[in-house]
Design a protein around this motif. Structure first.
Motif, PDB file in Angstrom:
ATOM      1  N   THR A   1       0.856  -1.357   0.125  1.00 34.91           N
ATOM      2  CA  THR A   1      -0.037   0.105   0.027  1.00 34.91           C
ATOM      3  C   THR A   1       0.824   1.121   0.155  1.00 34.91           C
ATOM      4  O   THR A   1       0.409   2.468  -0.270  1.00 34.91           O
ATOM      5  N   PHE A   2       2.098   1.115   0.236  1.00 38.17           N
ATOM      6  CA  PHE A   2       3.013   2.253   0.253  1.00 38.17           C
ATOM      7  C   PHE A   2       4.452   1.774  -0.059  1.00 38.17           C
ATOM      8  O   PHE A   2       4.834   0.645   0.339  1.00 38.17           O
ATOM      9  N   ASP A   3       5.307   2.602  -0.461  1.00 33.21           N
ATOM     10  CA  ASP A   3       6.649   2.546  -0.612  1.00 33.21           C
ATOM     11  C   ASP A   3       7.158   3.582   0.504  1.00 33.21           C
ATOM     12  O   ASP A   3       6.540   4.116   1.045  1.00 33.21           O
ATOM     13  N   ALA A   4       8.789   3.549   1.001  1.00 33.81           N
ATOM     14  CA  ALA A   4       9.258   4.508   1.826  1.00 33.81           C
ATOM     15  C   ALA A   4      10.494   4.953   1.324  1.00 33.81           C
ATOM     16  O   ALA A   4      11.165   4.206   0.623  1.00 33.81           O
ATOM     17  N   LEU A   5      10.581   6.248   1.455  1.00 37.01           N
ATOM     18  CA  LEU A   5      11.840   6.973   1.121  1.00 37.01           C
ATOM     19  C   LEU A   5      12.501   7.228   2.340  1.00 37.01           C
ATOM     20  O   LEU A   5      12.097   7.925   3.402  1.00 37.01           O
ATOM     21  N   ASP A   6      13.620   6.731   2.822  1.00 35.91           N
ATOM     22  CA  ASP A   6      14.440   6.722   3.775  1.00 35.91           C
ATOM     23  C   ASP A   6      15.770   7.404   3.682  1.00 35.91           C
ATOM     24  O   ASP A   6      16.785   7.036   2.955  1.00 35.91           O
ATOM     25  N   VAL A   7      15.731   8.513   4.672  1.00 39.65           N
ATOM     26  CA  VAL A   7      16.905   9.556   4.533  1.00 39.65           C
ATOM     27  C   VAL A   7      17.455   9.708   5.990  1.00 39.65           C
ATOM     28  O   VAL A   7      16.749   9.439   6.988  1.00 39.65           O
ATOM     29  N   PRO A   8      18.767  10.347   5.883  1.00 37.19           N
ATOM     30  CA  PRO A   8      19.080  10.709   7.518  1.00 37.19           C
ATOM     31  C   PRO A   8      18.258  11.855   8.079  1.00 37.19           C
ATOM     32  O   PRO A   8      17.542  12.596   7.217  1.00 37.19           O
ATOM     33  N   GLU A   9      18.301  11.692   9.297  1.00 40.47           N
ATOM     34  CA  GLU A   9      17.150  12.435  10.043  1.00 40.47           C
ATOM     35  C   GLU A   9      17.754  13.912   9.703  1.00 40.47           C
ATOM     36  O   GLU A   9      16.690  14.746   9.387  1.00 40.47           O
ATOM     37  N   SER A  10      18.767  14.644   9.635  1.00 39.60           N
ATOM     38  CA  SER A  10      19.012  15.833   9.473  1.00 39.60           C
ATOM     39  C   SER A  10      18.556  16.448   8.014  1.00 39.60           C
ATOM     40  O   SER A  10      18.016  17.514   7.807  1.00 39.60           O
ATOM     41  N   ALA A  11      18.928  15.374   7.123  1.00 42.94           N
ATOM     42  CA  ALA A  11      18.342  15.894   5.742  1.00 42.94           C
ATOM     43  C   ALA A  11      16.931  15.653   5.543  1.00 42.94           C
ATOM     44  O   ALA A  11      16.146  16.590   4.955  1.00 42.94           O
ATOM     45  N   GLY A  12      16.143  14.859   6.448  1.00 42.64           N
ATOM     46  CA  GLY A  12      14.748  14.654   6.476  1.00 42.64           C
ATOM     47  C   GLY A  12      14.018  15.912   7.071  1.00 42.64           C
ATOM     48  O   GLY A  12      12.871  16.490   6.417  1.00 42.64           O
ATOM     49  N   PHE A  13      14.511  16.494   8.005  1.00 35.42           N
ATOM     50  CA  PHE A  13      13.928  17.602   8.497  1.00 35.42           C
ATOM     51  C   PHE A  13      14.151  18.943   7.690  1.00 35.42           C
ATOM     52  O   PHE A  13      13.353  19.662   7.737  1.00 35.42           O
ATOM     53  N   LEU A  14      15.373  19.056   7.187  1.00 35.61           N
ATOM     54  CA  LEU A  14      15.639  19.838   6.165  1.00 35.61           C
ATOM     55  C   LEU A  14      14.544  20.016   4.835  1.00 35.61           C
ATOM     56  O   LEU A  14      14.009  21.010   4.567  1.00 35.61           O
ATOM     57  N   ALA A  15      14.364  18.679   4.463  1.00 35.73           N
ATOM     58  CA  ALA A  15      13.399  18.472   3.189  1.00 35.73           C
ATOM     59  C   ALA A  15      12.346  18.778   3.825  1.00 35.73           C
ATOM     60  O   ALA A  15      11.520  19.605   2.880  1.00 35.73           O
ATOM     61  N   LEU A  16      11.908  18.285   4.853  1.00 36.78           N
ATOM     62  CA  LEU A  16      10.492  18.762   5.452  1.00 36.78           C
ATOM     63  C   LEU A  16      10.286  19.980   5.670  1.00 36.78           C
ATOM     64  O   LEU A  16       8.847  20.532   5.143  1.00 36.78           O
ATOM     65  N   ALA A  17      10.970  21.017   5.826  1.00 34.71           N
ATOM     66  CA  ALA A  17      10.764  22.284   6.222  1.00 34.71           C
ATOM     67  C   ALA A  17      10.637  23.059   4.707  1.00 34.71           C
ATOM     68  O   ALA A  17       9.564  23.695   4.445  1.00 34.71           O
TER      69      ALA A  17
END
Length: 219
Positions: free
Chosen positions: A96-112
């Motif tokens: 039902t989904f795939d997942a994109l797994d990234v380092p936490e620091s990059a994840g928060f930057l991308a999320l912003a």
């Protein structure tokens, strides 16, 4: 937050793993399967698999046929965790989904950046291993490398892992070793029931991972 929305958000603290597994199957129609769990041995927490050097204590399948065991039935999930109430809650990707797994620091930057761009996001989870997982539509794993190349990045040069068929992710409130629990950064709600395509998120994610990689090389 409305009452209806709140009722459909899995609680991150104090909710038994069984209840969380049943909620994911019932409310999100996600397949779930039980993984290993942590046991106290001589004052230390160890994986139930018995391997003292386990690389993923408490967060890996305890059966080889886990893909066949995974179920989207709330009743079946209740039976599985009824037998193993401390088992981690694992979700197979590529269904039902795939997942994109990234380092936490990059994840928060991308999320912003995504929030500034007003992108529609699905659930986002973060583990104590300092990795962040973005839930996207199935099929992402097959095309992410090509999308990254189109943006001018080398897939092997940035730490962005797409998990699809044959993979899985740990769901809150699963505990990882002695490090802590997986938590939601953006919880599953009715508002994010429809998942984004990887193409919608890949640009900010690749950019953030590229910056992360450059910063690591510069240290």
């Amino acid at each position: 937050m409305g009452v209806t929305e709140a009722a459909h958000i899995p609680r991150q603290h104090g909710e038994p793993l069984l209840d969380s597994a049943v909620r994911y199957a019932e409310e999100r129609h996600w397949d779930v399967f039980p993984g290993t769990w942590l046991e106290a041995v001589d004052g230390r927490e160890r994986c139930s698999c018995g391997d003292t050097a386990c690389a993923s204590p408490g967060v890996h399948p305890f059966r080889e046929d886990w893909a066949a065991q995974a179920t989207g039935s709330p009743a079946a999930a209740r039976r599985l965790w009824g037998k193993h109430p401390r088992a981690s809650v694992l979700l197979p990707t590529g269904r039902t989904f795939d997942a994109l797994d990234v380092p936490e620091s990059a994840g928060f930057l991308a999320l912003a950046r995504m929030e500034r761009m007003d992108l529609a996001l699905g659930p986002v989870a973060c583990g104590p291993d300092r990795r962040m997982v973005f839930f996207v539509l199935p099929g992402a794993a097959a095309k992410v490398a090509g999308l990254i190349r189109k943006l001018g990045w080398s897939p092997s040069g940035i730490d962005l892992v797409a998990k699809g068929e044959g993979g899985y992710v740990a769901a809150p409130p699963t505990r990882v070793g002695g490090q802590g629990a997986v938590q939601w950064v953006r919880r599953p709600t009715h508002a994010n029931r429809w998942l984004p395509d990887a193409e919608e998120l890949i640009s900010p994610l690749a950019y953030a991972c590229g910056r992360d990689a450059a910063a690591a090389r510069g240290r």
